[in-house]
Design a protein around this motif. Structure first.
Motif, mmCIF file in Angstrom:
data_model
loop_
_atom_site.group_PDB
_atom_site.id
_atom_site.type_symbol
_atom_site.label_atom_id
_atom_site.label_comp_id
_atom_site.label_asym_id
_atom_site.label_seq_id
_atom_site.Cartn_x
_atom_site.Cartn_y
_atom_site.Cartn_z
ATOM 1 N N TYR A 211 0.841 -1.191 0.000
ATOM 2 C CA TYR A 211 0.000 0.000 0.000
ATOM 3 C C TYR A 211 0.878 1.243 0.000
ATOM 4 C CZ TYR A 211 -2.878 3.821 1.693
ATOM 5 O OH TYR A 211 -3.493 5.036 1.820
ATOM 6 N N ALA A 212 0.493 2.227 -0.806
ATOM 7 C CA ALA A 212 1.197 3.511 -0.845
ATOM 8 C C ALA A 212 0.182 4.632 -0.873
ATOM 9 C CB ALA A 212 2.099 3.591 -2.072
ATOM 10 N N GLY A 213 0.455 5.693 -0.130
ATOM 11 C CA GLY A 213 -0.418 6.853 -0.215
ATOM 12 C C GLY A 213 -0.852 7.413 1.121
ATOM 13 N N GLY A 214 -0.397 8.621 1.428
ATOM 14 C CA GLY A 214 -0.913 9.369 2.556
ATOM 15 C C GLY A 214 -0.217 9.184 3.878
ATOM 16 N N VAL A 215 0.700 8.207 3.977
ATOM 17 C CA VAL A 215 1.385 8.000 5.259
ATOM 18 C C VAL A 215 2.215 9.242 5.586
ATOM 19 C CG1 VAL A 215 3.098 6.660 6.513
ATOM 20 C CG2 VAL A 215 1.457 5.507 5.021
ATOM 21 N N GLY A 216 1.931 9.832 6.755
ATOM 22 C CA GLY A 216 2.647 11.038 7.142
ATOM 23 C C GLY A 216 3.227 10.999 8.536
ATOM 24 N N SER A 217 2.985 9.882 9.253
ATOM 25 C CA SER A 217 3.434 9.792 10.641
ATOM 26 C C SER A 217 3.489 8.335 11.061
ATOM 27 C CB SER A 217 2.477 10.549 11.562
ATOM 28 O OG SER A 217 1.218 9.894 11.596
ATOM 29 N N PHE A 218 4.111 8.094 12.214
ATOM 30 C CA PHE A 218 4.135 6.742 12.751
ATOM 31 C C PHE A 218 2.753 6.326 13.261
ATOM 32 C CE2 PHE A 218 8.604 7.795 12.668
ATOM 33 C CZ PHE A 218 9.169 6.603 12.227
ATOM 34 N N GLY A 237 6.711 7.845 0.967
ATOM 35 C CA GLY A 237 7.429 8.708 0.031
ATOM 36 C C GLY A 237 7.726 10.071 0.609
ATOM 37 N N SER A 238 6.840 11.033 0.362
ATOM 38 C CA SER A 238 7.099 12.433 0.707
ATOM 39 C C SER A 238 7.310 12.671 2.198
ATOM 40 C CB SER A 238 5.945 13.308 0.217
ATOM 41 O OG SER A 238 5.832 13.263 -1.184
ATOM 42 N N ALA A 239 6.753 11.815 3.041
ATOM 43 C CA ALA A 239 6.891 12.007 4.486
ATOM 44 C C ALA A 239 8.250 11.568 5.019
ATOM 45 C CB ALA A 239 5.791 11.250 5.227
ATOM 46 N N LEU A 240 9.028 10.849 4.213
ATOM 47 C CA LEU A 240 10.311 10.318 4.658
ATOM 48 C C LEU A 240 11.386 11.408 4.619
ATOM 49 C CD1 LEU A 240 10.797 7.349 5.504
ATOM 50 C CD2 LEU A 240 11.836 6.986 3.266
ATOM 51 N N ASP A 241 12.279 11.413 5.601
ATOM 52 C CA ASP A 241 13.306 12.458 5.614
ATOM 53 C C ASP A 241 14.253 12.368 4.420
ATOM 54 O OD1 ASP A 241 14.694 10.180 6.451
ATOM 55 O OD2 ASP A 241 15.675 11.157 8.160
ATOM 56 N N LEU A 242 14.357 11.193 3.798
ATOM 57 C CA LEU A 242 15.144 11.070 2.573
ATOM 58 C C LEU A 242 14.618 11.983 1.472
ATOM 59 C CD1 LEU A 242 15.590 7.193 2.132
ATOM 60 C CD2 LEU A 242 17.234 8.826 3.076
ATOM 61 N N PRO A 246 9.249 14.542 7.547
ATOM 62 C CA PRO A 246 9.584 14.499 8.973
ATOM 63 C C PRO A 246 9.907 13.112 9.528
ATOM 64 C CG PRO A 246 7.211 14.590 8.709
ATOM 65 C CD PRO A 246 7.793 14.664 7.321
ATOM 66 N N MET A 247 9.559 12.041 8.812
ATOM 67 C CA MET A 247 9.745 10.698 9.349
ATOM 68 C C MET A 247 11.169 10.209 9.044
ATOM 69 S SD MET A 247 6.107 8.897 8.329
ATOM 70 C CE MET A 247 6.435 7.388 9.261
#
Length: 257
Positions: A211-218, A237-242, A246-247
């Protein structure tokens, strides 16, 4: 639940974009992040951390100048981590075997199979014959319309009439090794997961699904694990510090081993 990393390539650069913003006209998209590193950098990172099953997505149309640039970037990643990454974007019966020879573990397919609004089983069977069921991932990326999720194609711009439900999953499971599902309406927004979609996928769970999409936090990861009944893997994706988020990548890796 395992972490499945990503390398999204658009206009020859590793990027994170807002999924629903892709446009073939002018090869435009709303960009969250443009990396100064090439694709091989991320492949080496995933290889060093022994994370397999991530995906490379080529976001430009096949046959365009930018698609060729995307492929050049992708080949750098595949050479860096042979057998560790899947690849999707413009995959057909004709080119699938070449990507596997370049080092991809699987090819990820959407528009070659889902087009003109329907499932083209003849193309799906040709693909399976060319590379084998165990090397095929079907991308069931979808958007919601009138209360149901429908598979979307052509860089998530076109709706099909194919619903993402238990019947569709059952019908397609004989033709692939895994499913990849981008929740396109929240892709790249880090705004929370598509809970209803996650429940549908978790209620099934017969073969691996990422699943991909919308994960922004733990907290989103915990909710995904609960609603997906711990049957789904996840891409961030976008939420990862890479990718400027911020994650912390290292925290994600340690939590989702």
């Amino acid at each position: 639940m395992k972490f499945r990393p990503c390398i999204d390539i658009h206009n020859g650069r590793v990027k994170q974009i807002v999924g629903g913003s892709l446009s073939d006209q002018g090869s435009m998209a709303v960009e969250n992040f443009i990396s100064e590193q090439d694709a091989s950098f991320y492949a080496a990172l995933y290889k060093n951390d022994h994370i397999k099953g991530g995906h490379i997505i080529l976001l430009n149309p096949n046959g365009t100048e930018y698609y060729r640039q995307d492929c050049e970037q992708a080949k750098k990643a595949l050479r860096e981590y042979p057998g560790g990454l899947q690849i999707g974007g413009g995959i057909t019966e004709e080119n699938a075997a070449d990507f596997l020879k370049d080092g991809a573990s699987h090819v990820i397919v959407t528009s070659y199979v889902f087009k003109d609004g329907i499932i083209h089983y003849d193309n799906l069977k040709k693909l399976v014959k060319a590379v084998g069921k165990n090397r095929v991932v079907l991308d069931l990326s979808c958007r919601k319309s009138e209360g149901e999720y429908f598979i979307v194609t052509d860089r998530w711009q076109k709706f099909t009439t194919v619903r993402v439900n238990l019947d569709t999953l059952n019908a397609l499971t004989d033709y692939c090794d895994e499913f990849l599902v981008h929740a396109v309406d929240v892709e790249g927004k880090s705004s929370g997961i598509e809970q209803e979609l996650v429940k549908i996928l978790g209620d099934w769970g017969k073969i691996p699904i990422t699943y991909a999409g919308g994960v922004g936090s733990f907290q989103d990861l915990s909710l995904l694990k609960e609603l997906g009944q711990d049957k789904l893997d996840v891409t961030i994706g976008s939420a990862l510090d890479l990718f400027g988020g911020p994650m912390k990548y290292t925290d994600v890796v340690s939590q989702l081993r």
